[in-house]
Write a protein that holds these residues in place. Structure first.
Motif, short mmCIF file in Angstrom:
data_model
loop_
_atom_site.label_atom_id
_atom_site.label_comp_id
_atom_site.label_asym_id
_atom_site.label_seq_id
_atom_site.Cartn_x
_atom_site.Cartn_y
_atom_site.Cartn_z
N ARG A 18 0.84 -1.21 0.00
CA ARG A 18 0.00 0.00 0.00
C ARG A 18 0.87 1.25 0.00
NH1 ARG A 18 -1.99 3.40 4.28
NH2 ARG A 18 -4.11 4.19 3.89
N ASP A 19 0.70 2.09 -1.03
CA ASP A 19 1.40 3.37 -1.15
C ASP A 19 2.92 3.21 -1.04
OD1 ASP A 19 -0.96 4.87 -1.50
OD2 ASP A 19 -1.31 4.92 0.66
N ALA A 20 3.44 2.12 -1.58
CA ALA A 20 4.88 1.86 -1.61
C ALA A 20 5.15 0.89 -2.75
CB ALA A 20 5.37 1.30 -0.28
N PRO A 21 6.38 0.87 -3.27
CA PRO A 21 6.69 -0.03 -4.40
C PRO A 21 6.45 -1.49 -4.06
CG PRO A 21 8.41 1.62 -4.13
CD PRO A 21 7.52 1.74 -2.93
N ALA A 22 5.95 -2.24 -5.04
CA ALA A 22 5.80 -3.68 -4.89
C ALA A 22 7.17 -4.33 -4.74
CB ALA A 22 5.07 -4.27 -6.10
N HIS A 23 7.21 -5.44 -4.02
CA HIS A 23 8.44 -6.21 -3.87
C HIS A 23 8.44 -7.37 -4.87
CE1 HIS A 23 8.53 -4.79 0.59
NE2 HIS A 23 9.13 -3.94 -0.20
N VAL A 24 9.54 -7.55 -5.58
CA VAL A 24 9.75 -8.71 -6.43
C VAL A 24 10.90 -9.49 -5.81
CG1 VAL A 24 10.24 -9.55 -8.75
CG2 VAL A 24 8.95 -7.43 -8.44
N LEU A 25 10.58 -10.62 -5.21
CA LEU A 25 11.54 -11.38 -4.41
C LEU A 25 11.97 -12.63 -5.16
CD1 LEU A 25 9.74 -11.10 -0.96
CD2 LEU A 25 11.67 -9.74 -1.79
N PHE A 26 13.25 -12.67 -5.54
CA PHE A 26 13.81 -13.82 -6.25
C PHE A 26 14.41 -14.79 -5.24
CE2 PHE A 26 13.42 -10.78 -9.62
CZ PHE A 26 13.11 -11.55 -10.74
N ASN A 27 14.09 -16.04 -5.42
CA ASN A 27 14.48 -17.11 -4.50
C ASN A 27 15.97 -17.41 -4.64
OD1 ASN A 27 14.85 -19.62 -3.22
ND2 ASN A 27 12.79 -20.30 -3.72
N ARG A 28 16.68 -17.34 -3.51
CA ARG A 28 18.10 -17.69 -3.47
C ARG A 28 18.35 -18.89 -2.58
NH1 ARG A 28 17.76 -15.55 -7.61
NH2 ARG A 28 18.45 -13.44 -8.13
N ALA A 29 17.29 -19.50 -2.04
CA ALA A 29 17.44 -20.66 -1.17
C ALA A 29 17.29 -21.98 -1.92
CB ALA A 29 16.41 -20.60 -0.04
N GLY A 30 16.80 -21.92 -3.15
CA GLY A 30 16.42 -23.13 -3.87
C GLY A 30 17.56 -24.03 -4.28
N SER A 31 18.80 -23.52 -4.28
CA SER A 31 19.91 -24.37 -4.71
C SER A 31 20.32 -25.38 -3.65
CB SER A 31 21.13 -23.50 -5.06
OG SER A 31 21.57 -22.77 -3.93
N ALA A 32 19.63 -25.35 -2.50
CA ALA A 32 19.97 -26.29 -1.43
C ALA A 32 19.55 -27.72 -1.78
CB ALA A 32 19.29 -25.86 -0.12
N GLY A 33 18.71 -27.90 -2.78
CA GLY A 33 18.26 -29.26 -3.13
C GLY A 33 17.66 -29.31 -4.51
N GLY A 34 17.28 -30.51 -4.93
CA GLY A 34 16.66 -30.69 -6.24
C GLY A 34 15.17 -30.37 -6.20
N TRP A 35 14.56 -30.44 -7.36
CA TRP A 35 13.15 -30.07 -7.48
C TRP A 35 12.53 -30.77 -8.68
CZ3 TRP A 35 11.72 -27.71 -12.08
CH2 TRP A 35 12.78 -27.24 -12.86
N ILE A 36 11.21 -30.77 -8.73
CA ILE A 36 10.46 -31.22 -9.88
C ILE A 36 9.19 -30.38 -9.96
CG2 ILE A 36 9.09 -32.99 -8.67
CD1 ILE A 36 9.59 -34.82 -11.13
N ALA A 37 8.65 -30.21 -11.14
CA ALA A 37 7.41 -29.44 -11.30
C ALA A 37 6.55 -30.08 -12.38
CB ALA A 37 7.71 -27.98 -11.65
N PHE A 38 5.24 -29.86 -12.26
CA PHE A 38 4.26 -30.44 -13.20
C PHE A 38 3.36 -29.34 -13.73
CE2 PHE A 38 5.04 -33.50 -9.74
CZ PHE A 38 5.70 -34.48 -10.45
N ARG A 39 3.30 -29.25 -15.03
CA ARG A 39 2.33 -28.36 -15.68
C ARG A 39 1.20 -29.26 -16.19
NH1 ARG A 39 5.55 -25.85 -18.68
NH2 ARG A 39 5.70 -23.87 -17.52
N VAL A 40 0.07 -29.24 -15.52
CA VAL A 40 -1.02 -30.16 -15.81
C VAL A 40 -2.06 -29.44 -16.66
CG1 VAL A 40 -2.68 -31.77 -14.81
CG2 VAL A 40 -0.59 -31.20 -13.54
N ARG A 41 -2.40 -30.05 -17.80
CA ARG A 41 -3.28 -29.38 -18.76
C ARG A 41 -4.47 -30.26 -19.14
NH1 ARG A 41 -0.84 -24.85 -21.16
NH2 ARG A 41 1.45 -24.77 -21.12
N GLU A 42 -5.57 -29.58 -19.43
CA GLU A 42 -6.72 -30.22 -20.04
C GLU A 42 -6.46 -30.37 -21.54
OE1 GLU A 42 -9.17 -31.47 -18.51
OE2 GLU A 42 -9.27 -30.50 -16.55
N THR A 43 -7.34 -31.09 -22.24
CA THR A 43 -7.15 -31.28 -23.68
C THR A 43 -7.21 -29.97 -24.44
OG1 THR A 43 -9.53 -31.76 -23.83
CG2 THR A 43 -8.04 -33.64 -23.68
N SER A 44 -7.91 -28.97 -23.90
CA SER A 44 -7.99 -27.65 -24.54
C SER A 44 -6.69 -26.88 -24.44
CB SER A 44 -9.12 -26.83 -23.91
OG SER A 44 -8.82 -26.52 -22.56
#
Length: 553
Positions: free
Chosen positions: A453-479
């Protein structure tokens, strides 16, 4: 004959190295996030319109943020909802600043493409929902305002069209959070809108702080709770408001937060609404034909002491790996968070057991989200904070500011605050509201955007993620649309994991629908299975770490 499931592998660049520590308390100066709004090209400020002579309640409650892939290039663009003055005329609004659309350049930097995009709605903005309501494979936007809400159809190429009137979703109340979901399992996305209170400038009240200064009032002062709205998607670009028909007018509340989940495992998506100062609502979906309000009998209307708290943001996650989703509601200062553990047919308030009682109490929390920021396989928690009334200890224009909080999830089921506070080297104090979560720079770690509110938005980039591996899923309908409401199940060693595809949670925000999971040292996951919102089940076998896997029907 239906074709078998399609599995695409999208390679993502390796996670960049960082100095994230791996102690259990994360004490010391090691940052989890780096605030880079200026370097990222995001210079947005949510304007409250706060005047010197009189305070108007909506000025302290906004605004919203959405992360979405508006152009299908597989990176997250950013949409920010603007406020202004609640007293502005229609002509004044047309001349004033509108909502802002930023295009992601593919590396976590953004370009303002609002001009001539058609997305620069000029209402007094509160929140935003994302979802492909017309099934054309492009994410659309629904903006909640104090006044007429707006549905923006994505035309592609960064262009949007206001189709509110044709669609029939122009609620003129004071709306807060909203979200798309398929309540009747017919394959298209319906729309749920949380309304806060019945309010107008003419009905504004005068309240005072402990120091006898003019201050914002509590929603209880107005005694004007509002009903929420459910719009059924008719499949042809039009919606029908079916709130009364489906039983949603049996309970009103001061609604702010929203999350969808199949809490009882019957195959139909239910709705939880966090209410401010009155009982929460849990709308149980009875076969897509009616909703039954069940928060009291199921134990999530109030806390374990029977207190009606000032619920703001909310999220759901299967914290204990028992195959159903638990609930978190964040509240006003003086009121600790409420963690409702899902025990199958009822919820139990287990806040002290997860370590959030004392740590959260001093803050007023709005935007919130469970994410595994450090990739150790356990969900962490972010909370965006800011007061709603003046603090006698903080005079001046920043009296509402507070620092945000990050909690690290532990193997014992408890959360411990990350230090330095907020996970950043330099403390960030603001009146924060919406928080939207997603991987902004394609490094596989979850970043976030916080609206202030009445101040610049924060854009926070993650610097903790290199501590381990990861996986992600983009799940889609037929459309091609994100399969909102789909349930992803998989194994990591002896653990059986459940995660839900969703964009609506927290407060007045829409986050990336990507299902993200930290793996620590595991090389991948096994027995991946997706149950889509209509009950269809697809299996995808074993999948490797370090990639975004596209799971389509």
């Amino acid at each position: 004959m239906r074709a078998g499931p399609i599995l695409l592998l999208v390679l993502v660049p390796p996670i960049a190295s960082s100095c994230a520590g791996d102690s259990n308390t994360h004490a010391g100066p090691t940052p989890w996030f780096e605030e880079r709004s200026s370097a990222a090209g995001v210079d947005f400020v949510w304007r409250s319109g706060c005047g010197e002579e009189r305070l108007y309640f909506p000025e302290i409650m906004g605004g919203g943020a959405a992360l979405l892939d508006m152009d299908g290039d597989l990176d997250l663009d950013l949409y920010l909802v603007q406020g202004g003055s609640v007293l502005a005329s229609e002509e004044e609004r047309a001349r004033g600043p509108g909502n802002v659309l930023y295009r992601n350049e593919g590396d976590g930097t953004f370009v303002d493409v609002s001009e001539e995009s058609g997305a620069d709605d000029r209402g007094f903005g509160m929140g935003v929902a994302t979802g492909d309501f017309d099934g054309d494979g492009l994410e659309d936007l629904y903006v909640t305002n104090v006044g007429r809400n707006t549905l923006l159809k994505n035309l592609g190429g960064g262009e949007f069209e206001d189709v509110t009137e044709a669609a029939g979703v122009g609620d003129t109340s004071w709306s807060a959070s909203a979200g798309f979901f398929d309540y009747d399992r017919d394959g298209d996305l319906d729309l749920f809108v949380v309304d806060y209170i019945f309010w107008s400038p003419a009905s504004e009240l005068s309240c005072q702080s402990k120091l006898q200064e003019s201050d914002y009032c509590s929603p209880k002062s107005y005694n004007a709770p509002a009903p929420d709205l459910l719009y059924r998607n008719e499949g042809d670009g039009r919606f029908t408001e079916v709130s009364s028909e489906l039983g949603l007018r049996t309970a009103f509340g001061n609604g702010l937060g929203l999350v969808f989940s199949d809490f009882d495992g019957d195959g139909f998506t239910d709705v939880f609404v966090a209410n401010d100062g009155v009982k929460n609502q849990l709308w149980m979906n009875e076969g897509g034909e009616r909703f039954r309000e069940a928060a009291v009998p199921m134990g999530c209307a109030v806390d374990q002491d029977g207190r009606e708290k000032a619920g703001m943001g909310t999220h759901a996650v299967d914290l204990d790996d028992d195959g159903d989703e638990d609930l978190l509601v964040v509240n006003l200062s003086g009121e600790p968070d409420t963690y409702f553990r899902n025990d199958g047919s009822f919820f139990s308030d287990k806040t002290p057991l997860v370590g959030l009682t004392a740590a959260s109490r001093p803050f007023t929390r709005f935007g919130t989200g469970f994410c595994d920021f450090d990739h150790d396989g356990l969900v962490d928690l972010y909370q965006a904070n800011g007061r709603v009334t003046r603090s006698p200890d903080v005079p001046g224009p920043r009296t509402f500011d507070q620092e945000n909080l990050v909690f690290r999830g532990g193997a014992d089921g408890r959360f411990r605050e990350v230090e330095p506070r907020g996970g950043v080297v330099t403390p960030l104090s603001a009146t924060s509201r919406a928080a939207a979560f997603g991987d902004l720079d394609g490094d596989g770690a979850v970043d976030l955007v916080v609206v202030n509110r009445d101040a610049p938005a924060h854009v926070l980039f993650n610097r903790a993620g290199s501590a381990g591996g990861w996986i992600a899923f983009r799940v889609r309908e037929t459309s091609g649309r994100a399969a909102l409401g789909a349930v992803v199940r998989f194994r990591v060693g002896d653990r059986r994991i459940l995660r839900v595809v969703r964009s609506a949670y927290g407060y007045c925000s829409a986050s990336s629908p990507l299902v993200h999971f930290g793996l620590g040292r595991a090389s991948g996951v096994t027995d991946v299975e997706v149950t889509f919102a209509d009950g269809t089940v697809r299996s995808y076998g074993d999948l490797a770490a370090g990639s975004v896997h596209e799971l389509s029907r």
